[in-house]
Design a protein around this motif. Sequence first.
Motif, PDB file in Angstrom:
ATOM      1  N   GLU A   1       0.832  -1.203   0.000  1.00  0.00           N
ATOM      2  CA  GLU A   1       0.000   0.000   0.000  1.00  0.00           C
ATOM      3  C   GLU A   1       0.867   1.255   0.000  1.00  0.00           C
ATOM      4  N   LEU A   2       1.920   1.224   0.811  1.00  0.00           N
ATOM      5  CA  LEU A   2       2.806   2.384   0.892  1.00  0.00           C
ATOM      6  C   LEU A   2       3.457   2.663  -0.454  1.00  0.00           C
ATOM      7  N   GLU A   3       3.924   1.619  -1.132  1.00  0.00           N
ATOM      8  CA  GLU A   3       4.582   1.801  -2.426  1.00  0.00           C
ATOM      9  C   GLU A   3       3.584   2.292  -3.465  1.00  0.00           C
TER      10      GLU A   3
ATOM     11  N   GLY B   1      14.335  -0.666  -2.270  1.00  0.00           N
ATOM     12  CA  GLY B   1      13.552  -1.345  -3.297  1.00  0.00           C
ATOM     13  C   GLY B   1      13.128  -2.735  -2.874  1.00  0.00           C
ATOM     14  N   ASN B   2      14.036  -3.447  -2.223  1.00  0.00           N
ATOM     15  CA  ASN B   2      13.700  -4.800  -1.755  1.00  0.00           C
ATOM     16  C   ASN B   2      12.607  -4.771  -0.694  1.00  0.00           C
ATOM     17  N   TRP B   3      12.662  -3.783   0.198  1.00  0.00           N
ATOM     18  CA  TRP B   3      11.605  -3.664   1.215  1.00  0.00           C
ATOM     19  C   TRP B   3      10.250  -3.421   0.561  1.00  0.00           C
ATOM     20  N   LEU B   4      10.204  -2.444  -0.337  1.00  0.00           N
ATOM     21  CA  LEU B   4       8.930  -2.042  -0.926  1.00  0.00           C
ATOM     22  C   LEU B   4       8.374  -3.108  -1.868  1.00  0.00           C
TER      23      LEU B   4
ATOM     24  N   PHE C   1      12.782  -8.494   4.392  1.00  0.00           N
ATOM     25  CA  PHE C   1      12.119  -7.982   5.598  1.00  0.00           C
ATOM     26  C   PHE C   1      13.128  -7.169   6.410  1.00  0.00           C
ATOM     27  N   PRO C   2      12.805  -5.937   6.806  1.00  0.00           N
ATOM     28  CA  PRO C   2      13.760  -5.126   7.591  1.00  0.00           C
ATOM     29  C   PRO C   2      14.136  -5.838   8.892  1.00  0.00           C
ATOM     30  N   GLN C   3      15.433  -5.882   9.178  1.00  0.00           N
ATOM     31  CA  GLN C   3      15.896  -6.592  10.366  1.00  0.00           C
ATOM     32  C   GLN C   3      15.654  -5.806  11.657  1.00  0.00           C
ATOM     33  N   VAL C   4      15.578  -4.470  11.560  1.00  0.00           N
ATOM     34  CA  VAL C   4      15.246  -3.632  12.712  1.00  0.00           C
ATOM     35  C   VAL C   4      14.201  -2.619  12.256  1.00  0.00           C
ATOM     36  N   ILE C   5      13.448  -2.085  13.212  1.00  0.00           N
ATOM     37  CA  ILE C   5      12.291  -1.261  12.842  1.00  0.00           C
ATOM     38  C   ILE C   5      12.632   0.205  12.600  1.00  0.00           C
ATOM     39  N   ASP C   6      13.672   0.732  13.231  1.00  0.00           N
ATOM     40  CA  ASP C   6      13.937   2.176  13.161  1.00  0.00           C
ATOM     41  C   ASP C   6      14.105   2.698  11.732  1.00  0.00           C
ATOM     42  N   PRO C   7      14.906   2.045  10.866  1.00  0.00           N
ATOM     43  CA  PRO C   7      15.002   2.547   9.480  1.00  0.00           C
ATOM     44  C   PRO C   7      13.653   2.523   8.758  1.00  0.00           C
ATOM     45  N   LEU C   8      12.831   1.529   9.054  1.00  0.00           N
ATOM     46  CA  LEU C   8      11.517   1.453   8.417  1.00  0.00           C
ATOM     47  C   LEU C   8      10.636   2.616   8.847  1.00  0.00           C
ATOM     48  N   LEU C   9      10.654   2.934  10.143  1.00  0.00           N
ATOM     49  CA  LEU C   9       9.862   4.065  10.621  1.00  0.00           C
ATOM     50  C   LEU C   9      10.364   5.380  10.030  1.00  0.00           C
ATOM     51  N   ALA C  10      11.673   5.500   9.842  1.00  0.00           N
ATOM     52  CA  ALA C  10      12.212   6.708   9.211  1.00  0.00           C
ATOM     53  C   ALA C  10      11.687   6.845   7.781  1.00  0.00           C
TER      54      ALA C  10
END
Length: 647
Positions: A4-6, A34-37, A42-51
């Motif tokens: 949805e975000l992408e 690109g791999n995340w979206l 899967f992101p290994q930690v949440i902080d970069p994803l929240l950023a």
Amino acid sequence: MLAELEAFRAGPLQGQPSHRELARVAGVAPTTIGNWLRKKQFPQVIDPLLALVRAVQARADRVGQAGEPAAAFLDPQTWRRAYEAEARRRAEVTSTAVLAGHGRTALEGIRPGLPLSEVVDPFYLEVHRSIASPVTGLPMLPAYVPREHDRVLAEVVAQAAGGASQIAVLVGGSSTGKTRACWEALAPLRESIEPWRLWHPIAPTRPDAVLADLADLAPHTVVWLNEAQFYLTADRLGEQVAAELRTLLRDRRRGPVLVLATLWPNYWDALTARAGQELHPQARELLDGHRIGVPDAFTAADLTALHGTVDRDPRLGEAAAHATYGQITQYLAGVPVLLNRYQNAARPATKALIHAAMDARRLGAGPRIPLAWLTQAAPGYLTETEWDHTGEDWLEQALDYATKPCNGVPGILTPVKAGSSRNQRTPRASRTEDASAVQGPLYRLADYLEQKGRRERAEQIPPIDFWTAAAAHAHRADLAVLGDAARARGLYRDAAQLHKHATVHGASFAPTDLVRSLHDLHPADQRPAEWAAAHVAVDRPYATAGVLIVLWRFGARELVTDLAKRASAHAALDNPGAVATLLETLRGVGAHDQVAMLLARDPASQVALDAPGDVCELLDILVKVAAKEQITALIDRIATTAAPTTR
């Protein structure tokens, strides 16, 4: 939510922020974004994803797109809850594929290998270096031309990526491209949604490394067994390695795993032979049906494909122009230059040093050859006249010639570092005494010249200096096999010296071979038998059983009785096959009291149960010696272990 975000970023936000901008605020690479979206990683930690989410939210605010329905999936708390739920789901899925009792967090710290994403150096995995080029800026390896064996290998890798444990064994001569093919085959696993690891077990010895850590192997791991003969031909350890790998591949709970192995054809033949005495039955069962042949030369179709790539890499152009008989990979690995350098070695002492290294490898030495051995052995290859005309600096000149790189690839001999391997998760403090440790510099012979030595020097018997130097300087782990080689050539004194040193360092079968060699020379002399009986490691049942048998055959009854007493009191009881062998041997030499002594130590409660064949062998011998209590105790343990647990 990522999808949805992408879609929101690509649609209402017109592709903004870009992947590069998102990578900057998240502190990761644009490809990772690109791999995340695309849900490939899967992101290994949440902080970069929240950023990343906050950056998209800020862009939406600026262009007036932050209202409903976007606000619902741009809320950081919503993302935090979704992330935690997905992380738990993944942890639960992964935990079902790992041995019971290993928590995911604990496992992460101790499981063997490295994340495949961190394995970026092909030379760490023993891929051959290529010829040099005057053109700067070229990649480490030449452009790759896939061939038929690559297609077959890709099918095996795809099956592993799909969830089925697999093994592939690439078989071909030296420098034919086996290891490079395995390296290229890793590409699909690097792009897998589920992260893969790669484990290259090499220290303290290759079989020891496998047996030490294999039980901790996680799913989605590539087991890298380049030059698999080092893992599978090592005394009884090789068979144990093969058996453990077979168990791993059959156990669906521990998969998927992918075993990638390479072998020369002569090692394949030795490990899979069925005629006569089977020396490697476990290895044969592991390998059989999984051979992928790697040809010595490019086919006409391969050469056509090669010519389509020469404009991209001048090294391929040079190989296409100068390689003979389609041997492209050999040319790229510098083989013609190596051969010319070997054949044109003008100084006899230089050629002697190389021949000593060739003989060391073909007669059983490991790849790391001590310089002290070569130095002491080389003069024995020279005539009196040649030695008289050899200068005092002969060794310096010989090493300067033999170690010089050839057209950008390592020389005939390459210095190697001693000690344990790098990048190990768990240091093995208990293994500080490496069984093969030696003092002084070590050198490795170029693979192609090793193969040439095996082929062209097969009928040559090395001089006396070679054997005396081997006894003084060879790796401890190589002494027994070198003693076997000496005995096979009728050199009983040299064989006895090597087997004597091997016995001192704990080689299982060296004491038996020592007695046999010296008995052939002096049948009436009982001193070798006395020495072997006094120095055999009585805590090793296989070694003791071998000495008991040979002492019995040679009529040394008093020595048999004394050794049987010590063995029954001190033999290790963890290996069911070894205990069975010792019991059978004690029974065979008439040491019935010692059988009773050994049974009184209650081996049924101490043997491991993870090798069913060995446990069955122990049960058989317990029946023969009528050890009813031990039979009952062992069967009860097996039943208890096999019974399903309830929660």
